[in-house]
Design a protein around this motif. Sequence first.
Motif, short mmCIF file in Angstrom:
data_model
loop_
_atom_site.label_atom_id
_atom_site.label_comp_id
_atom_site.label_asym_id
_atom_site.label_seq_id
_atom_site.Cartn_x
_atom_site.Cartn_y
_atom_site.Cartn_z
N PRO A 165 71.60 63.44 43.81
CA PRO A 165 71.02 64.42 44.74
C PRO A 165 69.82 63.85 45.48
O PRO A 165 69.03 63.09 44.93
CB PRO A 165 70.61 65.57 43.81
CG PRO A 165 71.42 65.38 42.57
CD PRO A 165 71.60 63.91 42.42
N VAL A 201 57.42 69.43 50.39
CA VAL A 201 58.35 69.38 49.27
C VAL A 201 57.83 70.29 48.15
O VAL A 201 56.66 70.22 47.77
CB VAL A 201 58.52 67.95 48.74
CG1 VAL A 201 59.50 67.93 47.57
CG2 VAL A 201 58.99 67.02 49.85
N ASN A 248 59.46 81.24 51.14
CA ASN A 248 60.46 80.80 50.17
C ASN A 248 60.38 81.56 48.84
O ASN A 248 61.03 81.18 47.87
CB ASN A 248 60.31 79.29 49.92
CG ASN A 248 60.79 78.47 51.10
OD1 ASN A 248 61.99 78.34 51.33
ND2 ASN A 248 59.86 77.93 51.87
N THR A 253 61.20 70.40 53.78
CA THR A 253 61.05 71.26 54.95
C THR A 253 60.08 70.60 55.91
O THR A 253 58.98 70.21 55.50
CB THR A 253 60.53 72.65 54.56
OG1 THR A 253 61.44 73.27 53.65
CG2 THR A 253 60.39 73.53 55.79
N LYS A 270 65.05 67.54 48.61
CA LYS A 270 65.05 68.64 49.56
C LYS A 270 63.66 68.74 50.18
O LYS A 270 62.64 68.60 49.49
CB LYS A 270 65.42 69.95 48.88
CG LYS A 270 66.86 69.98 48.39
CD LYS A 270 67.20 71.31 47.74
CE LYS A 270 68.66 71.34 47.29
NZ LYS A 270 69.01 72.62 46.63
N THR A 283 64.92 72.34 57.76
CA THR A 283 65.03 71.94 56.36
C THR A 283 66.14 70.93 56.21
O THR A 283 67.03 70.82 57.07
CB THR A 283 65.30 73.14 55.44
OG1 THR A 283 66.55 73.72 55.82
CG2 THR A 283 64.20 74.19 55.58
N GLY A 284 66.10 70.18 55.13
CA GLY A 284 67.15 69.18 54.93
C GLY A 284 67.08 68.53 53.57
O GLY A 284 66.31 68.95 52.69
N GLU A 285 67.85 67.48 53.40
CA GLU A 285 67.89 66.71 52.18
C GLU A 285 67.95 65.24 52.56
O GLU A 285 68.69 64.85 53.45
CB GLU A 285 69.10 67.11 51.35
CG GLU A 285 69.17 66.51 49.97
CD GLU A 285 70.33 67.04 49.16
OE1 GLU A 285 71.21 66.25 48.78
OE2 GLU A 285 70.36 68.28 48.91
#
Length: 305
Positions: free
Chosen positions: A5, A22, A91, A10, A8, A300-302
């Motif tokens: 993974p 983060v 969030n 923003t 994650k 947002t993303g990874e």
Amino acid sequence: MKRRPGMKFTKMHGAGNDYIYVDCTQSVIDNPSQVAIDLSDRHFGIGSDGLILIKNSDKADFFMEMYNADGSQGQMCGNGIRCVGKFVYDNGLTDKTTVTIDTLAGVKILELKTGADGKVETARVNMGAPILEAAQIPVDTKGLKEYKGCEIETIAGKVVKTPVVDETIVVEGKEYKVTAVSMGNPHAIVYLDKDIDIKKFEIEKIGPFFENHKAFPERINTEFIQVVDKNNLNMRVWERGSGETLACGTGACASLVATVLNGMCDTTATLHLLGGDLKITWDKDENTVYLEGPAKTVFTGEVDI
């Protein structure tokens, strides 16, 4: 093989001062300094002025840990902390609109203002008291030209014995008038003439020489200010470790305080930066500086780290 993974994140900004955020309340990032360098790159990374980690705190609701684009750790960021407030509220990490955030410059109090969609649009931050003693900023007055020194009475009779107000500094052979203020991180405020087009001012040429000047043992953030009137100041900023940024919250606060000390503006003024406007108030009865401005989520993303 199962894919590991990614992290994650923003991407957010306050008046154009953008950081990667983060949530580290449930996880740990190894070597955040290097992560900041890699991901801040605007060509090969996400692109930002730095990295901000949101952590748990035993002193406040949350702790903000920030890194500049060059990997150096910063104490405080006024634009960044507003976005921390938006992040934790939007969030669901908190349902409070008054939030305390611990930083390396102490605990700050945020008043969050939501819009019609229930998400935070702006925040007002209690930035605390400005630091004016040269040694505490820090400024090595031996690096100034003939430091004249003075005493100023600022708040409720408190006397500051070694401020740096309207002192002369020589940078690359040219003399400038400088006032120094710390808002948890050091700032040097320099004034430009009204007839100069501040947007064309070659900050990229002079900024690094201020940042690394011998008068500033921990390097310095430098604000170039143009006084429009008593309630409006134009500002460009060269941040240590990041270069020019579109905005700097602590820099705007320091600039308001410096300009008040120089008798050129009121205790409330709007700072016009390349990325937008910030409203700054120095409550002299409390000796507290307040910063108010927007907080925006970009995406947002990874990402693999």
